[in-house]
Scaffold this motif. Structure first.
Motif, PDB file in Angstrom:
ATOM      1  N   UNK A 227       0.894  -1.132  -0.026  1.00 26.85           N
ATOM      2  CA  UNK A 227      -0.081   0.066   0.000  1.00 26.85           C
ATOM      3  C   UNK A 227       0.984   1.083  -0.070  1.00 26.85           C
ATOM      4  N   UNK A 228       1.965   1.318   0.662  1.00 28.42           N
ATOM      5  CA  UNK A 228       2.947   2.375   0.792  1.00 28.42           C
ATOM      6  C   UNK A 228       3.616   2.735  -0.394  1.00 28.42           C
ATOM      7  N   UNK A 229       3.630   1.607  -1.155  1.00 30.60           N
ATOM      8  CA  UNK A 229       4.436   1.725  -2.447  1.00 30.60           C
ATOM      9  C   UNK A 229       3.383   2.494  -3.643  1.00 30.60           C
ATOM     10  N   UNK A 230       1.994   1.914  -3.633  1.00 32.72           N
ATOM     11  CA  UNK A 230       0.870   2.676  -4.334  1.00 32.72           C
ATOM     12  C   UNK A 230       0.701   4.171  -3.819  1.00 32.72           C
ATOM     13  N   UNK A 231       0.681   4.488  -2.584  1.00 32.34           N
ATOM     14  CA  UNK A 231       0.665   5.745  -2.173  1.00 32.34           C
ATOM     15  C   UNK A 231       1.532   6.674  -2.701  1.00 32.34           C
ATOM     16  N   UNK A 232       2.792   6.273  -2.646  1.00 30.17           N
ATOM     17  CA  UNK A 232       4.112   6.866  -3.053  1.00 30.17           C
ATOM     18  C   UNK A 232       4.198   7.156  -4.466  1.00 30.17           C
ATOM     19  N   UNK A 233       3.586   6.341  -5.328  1.00 29.62           N
ATOM     20  CA  UNK A 233       3.625   6.344  -6.801  1.00 29.62           C
ATOM     21  C   UNK A 233       2.404   7.340  -7.304  1.00 29.62           C
ATOM     22  N   UNK A 234       1.352   7.163  -6.343  1.00 27.65           N
ATOM     23  CA  UNK A 234       0.169   8.310  -6.466  1.00 27.65           C
ATOM     24  C   UNK A 234       0.646   9.408  -6.275  1.00 27.65           C
ATOM     25  N   UNK A 235       1.373   9.889  -5.122  1.00 25.85           N
ATOM     26  CA  UNK A 235       1.739  11.174  -4.772  1.00 25.85           C
ATOM     27  C   UNK A 235       2.822  11.540  -5.849  1.00 25.85           C
ATOM     28  N   UNK A 236       3.686  10.941  -6.323  1.00 23.27           N
ATOM     29  CA  UNK A 236       4.594  11.062  -7.591  1.00 23.27           C
ATOM     30  C   UNK A 236       3.998  11.452  -8.725  1.00 23.27           C
ATOM     31  N   UNK A 237       3.049  10.747  -9.072  1.00 17.11           N
ATOM     32  CA  UNK A 237       2.199  11.073 -10.629  1.00 17.11           C
ATOM     33  C   UNK A 237       1.475  12.350 -10.137  1.00 17.11           C
ATOM     34  N   UNK A 238       0.951  12.728  -8.950  1.00 23.67           N
ATOM     35  CA  UNK A 238       0.131  13.917  -8.685  1.00 23.67           C
ATOM     36  C   UNK A 238       1.130  15.028  -8.997  1.00 23.67           C
ATOM     37  N   UNK A 239       2.495  15.078  -8.345  1.00 21.07           N
ATOM     38  CA  UNK A 239       3.372  16.038  -8.597  1.00 21.07           C
ATOM     39  C   UNK A 239       3.738  16.100  -9.833  1.00 21.07           C
ATOM     40  N   UNK A 240       4.098  15.280 -10.725  1.00 23.19           N
ATOM     41  CA  UNK A 240       4.446  15.254 -11.988  1.00 23.19           C
ATOM     42  C   UNK A 240       3.402  15.919 -12.801  1.00 23.19           C
ATOM     43  N   UNK A 241       2.164  15.605 -12.807  1.00 24.48           N
ATOM     44  CA  UNK A 241       1.012  16.588 -13.345  1.00 24.48           C
ATOM     45  C   UNK A 241       0.703  17.613 -13.118  1.00 24.48           C
ATOM     46  N   UNK A 242       1.219  18.139 -11.648  1.00 21.80           N
ATOM     47  CA  UNK A 242       0.876  19.318 -11.274  1.00 21.80           C
ATOM     48  C   UNK A 242      -0.721  19.414 -10.782  1.00 21.80           C
ATOM     49  N   UNK A 243      -1.287  18.223 -10.336  1.00 23.83           N
ATOM     50  CA  UNK A 243      -2.500  18.101  -9.828  1.00 23.83           C
ATOM     51  C   UNK A 243      -2.398  17.686  -8.229  1.00 23.83           C
ATOM     52  N   UNK A 244      -3.761  17.996  -7.753  1.00 25.64           N
ATOM     53  CA  UNK A 244      -3.933  17.912  -6.391  1.00 25.64           C
ATOM     54  C   UNK A 244      -5.194  17.035  -6.224  1.00 25.64           C
ATOM     55  N   UNK A 245      -5.072  16.192  -4.886  1.00 26.42           N
ATOM     56  CA  UNK A 245      -6.269  15.543  -4.615  1.00 26.42           C
ATOM     57  C   UNK A 245      -6.876  16.309  -3.545  1.00 26.42           C
ATOM     58  N   UNK A 246      -8.220  15.912  -3.017  1.00 25.09           N
ATOM     59  CA  UNK A 246      -8.890  16.623  -1.942  1.00 25.09           C
ATOM     60  C   UNK A 246      -8.348  17.027  -0.769  1.00 25.09           C
TER      61      UNK A 246
END
Length: 67
Positions: A1-20
């Motif tokens: 789960x930690x790896x998935x969350x890390x990849x998710x956060x990295x994808x957000x940062x790379x695309x300049x997007x945010x979650x709620x």
């Protein structure tokens, strides 16, 4: 789960997007660090209605109380 969350956060940062959660925390950070900005909103809004208040978290509560 930690790896998935890390990849998710990295994808957000790379695309300049945010979650709620990020949006809430970024607003709170700006309000904490810029008293003149929060003052603008305090003067602009006389009343604030919070729907589903029982479902707010501490960060959301702090934003409401600052307003």
């Amino acid at each position: 789960m930690a790896e998935i969350y890390s990849a998710y956060q990295q994808a957000l940062a790379e695309t300049g997007k945010f979650d709620f959660e990020d949006m809430i925390m970024l607003v709170l950070e700006v309000f904490r660090n810029d008293p003149s900005l929060i003052q603008v909103y305090q003067e602009k809004f006389q009343y604030i209605l919070v729907d589903e208040y029982q479902d707010t978290n501490s960060a959301q509560n702090e934003i409401v109380f600052r307003l």
